[in-house]
Enzyme design. Structure first.
Site, short mmCIF file in Angstrom:
data_model
loop_
_atom_site.label_atom_id
_atom_site.label_comp_id
_atom_site.label_asym_id
_atom_site.label_seq_id
_atom_site.Cartn_x
_atom_site.Cartn_y
_atom_site.Cartn_z
N ASP A 1 1.15 -15.62 6.98
CA ASP A 1 0.70 -16.99 6.73
C ASP A 1 0.86 -17.36 5.25
OD1 ASP A 1 0.09 -17.28 9.38
OD2 ASP A 1 -2.09 -17.13 9.14
N TYR B 1 11.05 8.86 1.42
CA TYR B 1 11.06 7.80 0.40
C TYR B 1 11.76 8.22 -0.90
CZ TYR B 1 7.69 5.72 3.57
OH TYR B 1 7.09 5.18 4.68
N HIS C 1 12.60 -2.60 2.55
CA HIS C 1 12.07 -1.29 2.96
C HIS C 1 12.98 -0.20 2.46
CE1 HIS C 1 8.99 -3.10 5.28
NE2 HIS C 1 9.87 -3.87 5.87
N ILE C 2 12.40 0.82 1.90
CA ILE C 2 13.17 1.94 1.35
C ILE C 2 13.82 2.72 2.49
CG2 ILE C 2 12.95 4.14 0.11
CD1 ILE C 2 10.49 2.75 -1.35
N SER C 3 13.03 3.04 3.50
CA SER C 3 13.52 3.83 4.63
C SER C 3 14.14 2.91 5.67
CB SER C 3 12.36 4.61 5.25
OG SER C 3 11.40 3.72 5.80
N GLU D 1 12.18 -9.35 2.17
CA GLU D 1 11.44 -8.15 2.57
C GLU D 1 12.33 -6.92 2.32
OE1 GLU D 1 9.64 -8.46 6.56
OE2 GLU D 1 10.20 -6.37 6.83
N ARG E 1 7.07 0.96 13.68
CA ARG E 1 7.68 0.44 12.44
C ARG E 1 8.86 -0.49 12.72
NH1 ARG E 1 5.24 3.69 8.43
NH2 ARG E 1 4.81 5.75 9.26
N ARG F 1 12.79 5.11 12.75
CA ARG F 1 11.50 5.81 12.68
C ARG F 1 10.63 5.46 13.90
NH1 ARG F 1 9.08 5.05 6.88
NH2 ARG F 1 7.77 6.77 7.65
N ARG G 1 5.06 10.97 -2.56
CA ARG G 1 4.75 10.69 -1.16
C ARG G 1 5.96 10.96 -0.27
NH1 ARG G 1 4.91 4.58 1.22
NH2 ARG G 1 3.99 5.12 3.22
N ASN H 1 8.07 -5.47 -0.87
CA ASN H 1 7.93 -4.37 0.08
C ASN H 1 6.47 -4.34 0.52
OD1 ASN H 1 7.72 -2.08 1.59
ND2 ASN H 1 8.97 -0.81 0.24
N HIS I 1 3.85 -4.37 9.41
CA HIS I 1 3.76 -4.24 10.86
C HIS I 1 2.47 -4.83 11.44
CE1 HIS I 1 7.00 -1.59 9.73
NE2 HIS I 1 6.16 -0.79 9.07
N ALA J 1 3.05 -0.74 4.89
CA ALA J 1 2.47 -0.71 6.24
C ALA J 1 2.00 -2.09 6.73
CB ALA J 1 1.32 0.28 6.28
N PRO K 1 0.79 -1.23 0.00
CA PRO K 1 0.00 0.00 0.00
C PRO K 1 0.83 1.29 0.00
CG PRO K 1 -0.15 -1.12 2.12
CD PRO K 1 0.51 -2.07 1.17
N ASN K 2 0.35 2.22 -0.80
CA ASN K 2 0.90 3.59 -0.91
C ASN K 2 2.20 3.67 -1.70
OD1 ASN K 2 -1.20 4.90 0.67
ND2 ASN K 2 -0.34 3.75 2.38
C1 DHK Z 1 7.03 1.74 3.42
C2 DHK Z 1 5.88 2.06 4.06
O1 DHK Z 1 4.80 2.44 3.36
C3 DHK Z 1 5.79 2.08 5.53
O2 DHK Z 1 4.48 1.78 5.98
C4 DHK Z 1 6.80 1.17 6.18
C5 DHK Z 1 8.19 1.18 4.12
C6 DHK Z 1 8.18 1.42 5.61
C7 DHK Z 1 9.49 1.50 3.41
O3 DHK Z 1 10.39 2.10 4.01
O4 DHK Z 1 9.62 1.14 2.24
O5 DHK Z 1 6.78 1.37 7.56
#
Ligand code: DHK
Length: 149
Positions: free
Chosen positions: A87, A23, A100-102, A98, A111, A107, A18, A74, A80, A77, A10-11
């Protein structure tokens, strides 16, 4: 040709617009291009998929087992919170990395915990979008080394 699946949660369709201070300014299209180019040089093709919906991501994880050698994921959200994604990953026998960009550990505390990391083959965090390239190379190394066992 062997195939990898690139899944984004998502997002992540909003990358570039964003919260760029967190990011960066690269878009999801840039991420997909980076992963495809990196994989292609090693003889792998990549199928990419992004969804804002947990169940869609579960469906894609289940489908991947029959047509891919590994998943770069990735979960955003859902990392978490999602027992359903955990599953789904547990239910397949191809590796999932897995990404994660950040640097989630620098943070908010919510997270810091990943529901998914214990069932993933590895985790790459905090390298910006270059983390996807590193995950692609790590995944291919893993697949090739395990094939040689
Ligand atoms: C991206 C998200 O949208 C957050 O909800 C995660 C992750 C971190 C990222 O760093 O790619 O907490």
């Amino acid at each position: 040709m062997k195939r990898l699946i690139l899944l984004n949660g998502p997002n992540l369709n909003m990358l570039g617009k964003r919260e760029p201070e967190t990011y960066g300014r690269k878009t999801l299209k840039d991420v997909v291009r980076l992963v495809k180019d990196t994989a292609w040089e090693k003889g792998y093709e990549v199928e990419d998929y992004q969804s804002n919906h947990e169940g869609d991501l579960v469906d894609r994880i289940q489908m991947a087992e029959d047509n891919a050698a590994g998943i770069l994921f990735n979960p955003a959200a859902y990392t978490h919170t999602s027992i359903a994604l955990r599953d789904a990953i547990s239910s397949i026998n191809i590796p999932v990395i897995e990404v994660h960009i950040s640097n989630v550990h620098q943070r908010e505390t919510f997270r810091h915990h990943s529901m998914l990391a214990p069932v993933c083959a590895g985790q790459i965090v905090g390298f910006g979008i270059d983390g996807y390239r590193l995950a692609t190379l790590g995944m291919i190394e893993k697949i090739e080394n395990e094939g040689r066992k």
